[in-house]
Write a protein that holds these residues in place. Structure first.
Motif, short mmCIF file in Angstrom:
data_model
loop_
_atom_site.label_atom_id
_atom_site.label_comp_id
_atom_site.label_asym_id
_atom_site.label_seq_id
_atom_site.Cartn_x
_atom_site.Cartn_y
_atom_site.Cartn_z
N ALA A 22 3.98 -14.20 8.51
CA ALA A 22 2.54 -13.96 8.29
C ALA A 22 2.14 -14.41 6.90
N ARG A 23 0.91 -14.92 6.80
CA ARG A 23 0.41 -15.34 5.49
C ARG A 23 0.20 -14.15 4.56
N THR A 24 -0.22 -13.03 5.14
CA THR A 24 -0.38 -11.78 4.37
C THR A 24 0.46 -10.70 5.03
N VAL A 25 1.35 -10.11 4.25
CA VAL A 25 2.24 -9.06 4.77
C VAL A 25 1.94 -7.76 4.04
N TYR A 26 1.47 -6.76 4.79
CA TYR A 26 1.21 -5.44 4.21
C TYR A 26 2.49 -4.60 4.30
N LEU A 27 2.92 -4.08 3.16
CA LEU A 27 4.10 -3.22 3.10
C LEU A 27 3.59 -1.80 2.84
N VAL A 28 3.70 -0.95 3.86
CA VAL A 28 3.05 0.37 3.82
C VAL A 28 4.13 1.45 3.76
N GLY A 29 4.01 2.36 2.77
CA GLY A 29 5.01 3.41 2.72
C GLY A 29 4.91 4.30 1.50
N ALA A 30 6.02 4.96 1.21
CA ALA A 30 6.07 5.95 0.12
C ALA A 30 6.13 5.27 -1.24
N PRO A 31 5.63 5.94 -2.28
CA PRO A 31 5.60 5.34 -3.63
C PRO A 31 6.98 4.99 -4.17
N GLU A 32 8.03 5.71 -3.73
CA GLU A 32 9.36 5.43 -4.27
C GLU A 32 9.91 4.08 -3.84
N ALA A 33 9.21 3.40 -2.93
CA ALA A 33 9.65 2.06 -2.50
C ALA A 33 9.16 0.97 -3.45
N LEU A 63 0.88 -1.18 0.00
CA LEU A 63 0.00 0.00 0.00
C LEU A 63 0.91 1.22 0.00
N LEU A 64 1.06 1.82 -1.17
CA LEU A 64 2.04 2.89 -1.34
C LEU A 64 1.33 4.20 -1.68
N GLY A 65 1.75 5.24 -1.02
CA GLY A 65 1.13 6.55 -1.29
C GLY A 65 1.75 7.62 -0.44
N PRO A 66 1.44 8.86 -0.72
CA PRO A 66 1.99 9.97 0.09
C PRO A 66 1.31 10.03 1.46
N THR A 67 1.81 10.90 2.30
CA THR A 67 1.16 11.16 3.60
C THR A 67 -0.28 11.61 3.35
N ASN A 68 -1.16 11.20 4.23
CA ASN A 68 -2.59 11.54 4.13
C ASN A 68 -3.29 10.84 2.96
N SER A 69 -2.80 9.66 2.60
CA SER A 69 -3.49 8.89 1.55
C SER A 69 -4.31 7.75 2.15
N GLY A 70 -4.24 7.57 3.46
CA GLY A 70 -5.05 6.54 4.14
C GLY A 70 -4.46 5.14 4.06
N LYS A 71 -3.19 5.02 3.67
CA LYS A 71 -2.59 3.69 3.48
C LYS A 71 -2.45 2.93 4.81
N THR A 72 -1.98 3.62 5.84
CA THR A 72 -1.82 2.93 7.14
C THR A 72 -3.18 2.54 7.70
#
Length: 618
Positions: free
Chosen positions: A262-273, A152-161
């Protein structure tokens, strides 16, 4: 030669199939200085030569040469070296120095060769003992699970977390991995409010300095370094995934991606990742879904800079890049009559949260902080105002990178509170630099060279094949000698750890204890904290238990001293969880840390109030 007239005697030694010619200067072989020699007549010269080259001198020289040949041949045989590689110089050396000095020099050369050979052998054995290409396989539970990555990649205030935490809250079991204690604490409390099947979730909090363990816990909020890689769960959330590229802590994110069980791993962060995440998923043979989220509200630059403190308004966040500057701006803003919340990295998570809560509750009009507000503090900021765009990076002052500028700016315009976020510089320079940085295209993270930090198991493996017990040498071998076949994973340690290792090697400690002590989270740049750490190390080396006392009253300390005291108690608690027999006062450390945090918060409020009183008196 060399300002001397001397006698050189030729001969040879036969030993164990070796024929070793020599041309050496006996013990009394130096006859005179050239000026004195020239004054001697032929008869005097001949007499001096006969005296120094008599039968006894010849026998002694030959005996010494034969003994040296035997000694060196034996040592070379022991180390598998060719003796003539060293002995051939006995006939070639052009020197006036006596044979004993020549022998010592050859011994020294042999010692260097033996050391080189030992080094090469140890390096090769180290290479064979650790192959970083096999790093993911060291996480046995994760390797056995059918894992799926969701980025889940996006800028701050994108609701990803928020999206990732919703998935975690619905899962039967899971773990949230945070970059900061503050974020771990916030999401721990968030999970505590969740109910499943009519019952509240059983949630534990695990950070380096604190454990709140719930009986039968199904969910854990943790700092990323504290990941439990042995207990399988349904969902893991790894926050701020772009920290893979962090110089000092990136290895913790590499370990989390490779080892999250974990069976499902959410990777949350900036789009450049994105590219880095894709490379890791491919390497780990994990299915990957990528969701790129957009910011929920617009972000815009103000038309011009703020220029004056009186132009600040409620809802502003004023950003500076040092504690000193934050406190200076805080006073300036308070003296204009504003109530101020203060946030900077030296503050404990509890103080940062209390200060942020005042801003959220409307008790503070303006927040003045460092880039610490860019990660983990959700506040209703309408406008970000940069007092500077220059930050000390640990080595030198430089312009902040575009990624950090975007992360800070993104805190403006909290969705659901403000229609848009605004960004401004305080002066014309910072305003134009921010305008340029926010227009820059993000630089993607590298897709190779993911940092791997040494574990105690790594160091024990190296020690087993080299026999070394020096932590500094073991860390150097980890950095320089382990096998890095394609550079996808790469060994890293911090400069602080290497400096500490060198000092710890002066103490009689096991490799395990030295390794633990090298990781204690205290700043070596703060004298009081460095002194406390050294005291703990020396006490452990003497197998003495370190107890805590109630200590001096915090009311006699400066703000800086109370902040440092708080950090010192936290570091003691960190050690206590790892070496409880020698640092047993964990609960007292946490209580003293809590009191120090409350005192810091109170002092910040008092200083804020005093500045506002000065404004009213004017």
């Amino acid at each position: 030669m060399e300002g001397r007239v001397f006698l050189r005697i030729a001969g040879s030694v036969d030993h164990a199939g070796l024929h070793v010619p020599y041309a050496l200067v006996p013990a009394q072989g130096v006859l005179a200085k050239p000026s004195k020699w020239r004054k001697l007549d032929a008869e005097a010269r001949a007499a001096l030569i006969r005296e120094r080259s008599n039968e006894r001198a010849l026998r002694e020289l030959h005996g010494a040469a034969a003994g040296f040949v035997r000694e060196l041949a034996g040592e070379c045989d022991e180390y598998g070296l060719a003796p003539m590689d060293f002995l051939h110089t006995l006939a070639d050396l052009q020197t006036s120095e006596p044979a004993t000095v020549v022998f010592d020099r050859i011994r020294q050369r042999l010692g260097h060769a033996v050391e080189r050979q030992r080094e090469e052998r140890h390096a090769e054995r180290t290479r064979q003992s650790i192959n970083l290409a096999e790093y993911p396989a060291s996480f046995e539970v994760a390797r056995r699970l059918p894992r799926k990555f969701i980025a889940l990649l996006g800028p701050t205030n994108s609701g990803k977390t928020h999206k990732a935490m919703e998935a975690l809250a619905k899962a039967a079991s899971g773990v949230y991995l945070a970059p900061l204690r503050l974020l771990a604490l916030e999401n721990y409390e968030r999970l505590l409010e969740v109910t499943q099947h009519g019952k509240p979730l059983a949630v534990s909090l695990v950070t380096g300095e604190e454990r709140r363990l719930a009986e039968g816990a199904t969910h854990v909020a943790s700092t990323v370094e504290m990941l439990d890689t042995r207990t399988p769960v349904d969902v893991a959330v790894i926050d701020e995934i772009q920290m893979l590229a962090d110089r000092d802590r990136g290895a913790a994110w590499t370990a989390a991606v490779c080892g999250a069980p974990a069976r499902t791993v959410y990777l949350v962060g900036a789009p450049e990742a994105r590219r880095a995440v894709e490379a890791l998923a491919e390497r780990l043979e994990c299915q990957l879904e990528v969701h790129v989220l957009k910011r929920k509200g617009p972000l815009a630059m103000e038309p011009g800079p703020v220029r004056k403190v009186k132009n600040l308004r409620p809802g502003d966040a004023l950003i500076a890049f040092s504690r000193r500057d934050v406190l200076m701006w805080r006073d300036m803003v308070a003296e204009m009559g504003h109530s101020v919340a203060t946030v900077y990295g030296n503050l404990s998570p509890e103080v940062r949260r209390a200060q942020a809560q005042r801003f959220r509750d409307g008790e503070a009009d303006i927040v003045v902080g460092t880039d610490a507000i860019a990660m983990g503090l959700n506040m209703p900021i309408q406008r970000i105002v940069m007092t500077s765009t220059i930050k000390f990076n640990g080595y030198e002052e430089e312009e902040i990178p575009a990624a950090l500028a975007r992360q800070i700016a993104g805190r403006a315009g909290r969705y659901g509170i403000h229609e848009e976020g605004l960004v401004a510089g305080y002066d014309a320079d910072s305003h134009e630099v921010m305008r340029s940085l926010l227009k820059e295209k993000p630089v993607p993270l590298n897709t190779t060279g993911f940092a791997v930090a040494p574990t105690l198991e790594h160091l024990h493996r190296i020690a087993a094949v080299t026999g070394e017990t020096s932590l500094a040498k073991l860390l150097k071998r980890f950095i320089h000698n382990i096998d890095v076949p394609d550079g996808f994973f790469y060994p890293r340690i911090t400069e602080d750890q290497m400096e500490r290792a060198t000092w710890l090697d002066t103490l009689p400690l096991s490799v395990a204890d030295k390794f633990t002590l090298s990781l204690v989270p205290v700043s070596t740049k703060v004298v009081a904290l460095q002194n406390a750490w050294e005291h703990w190390c020396v006490a452990l080396s003497k197998q003495r238990t370190t107890r805590l006392q109630e200590g001096t009253s915090l009311y006699y300390m400066t703000l800086q001293e109370v902040e440092d005291t708080c950090r010192m108690y936290s570091a003691y608690a960190w050690l206590g969880y790892r070496l409880p027999d020698y640092f047993p006062d964990i609960e007292l450390a946490q209580e003293l840390s809590r009191r120090a945090s409350e005192r810091v918060d109170s002092m910040l409020q008092d200083q804020n109030t005093a500045a506002r009183r000065r404004h009213r008196r004017r």
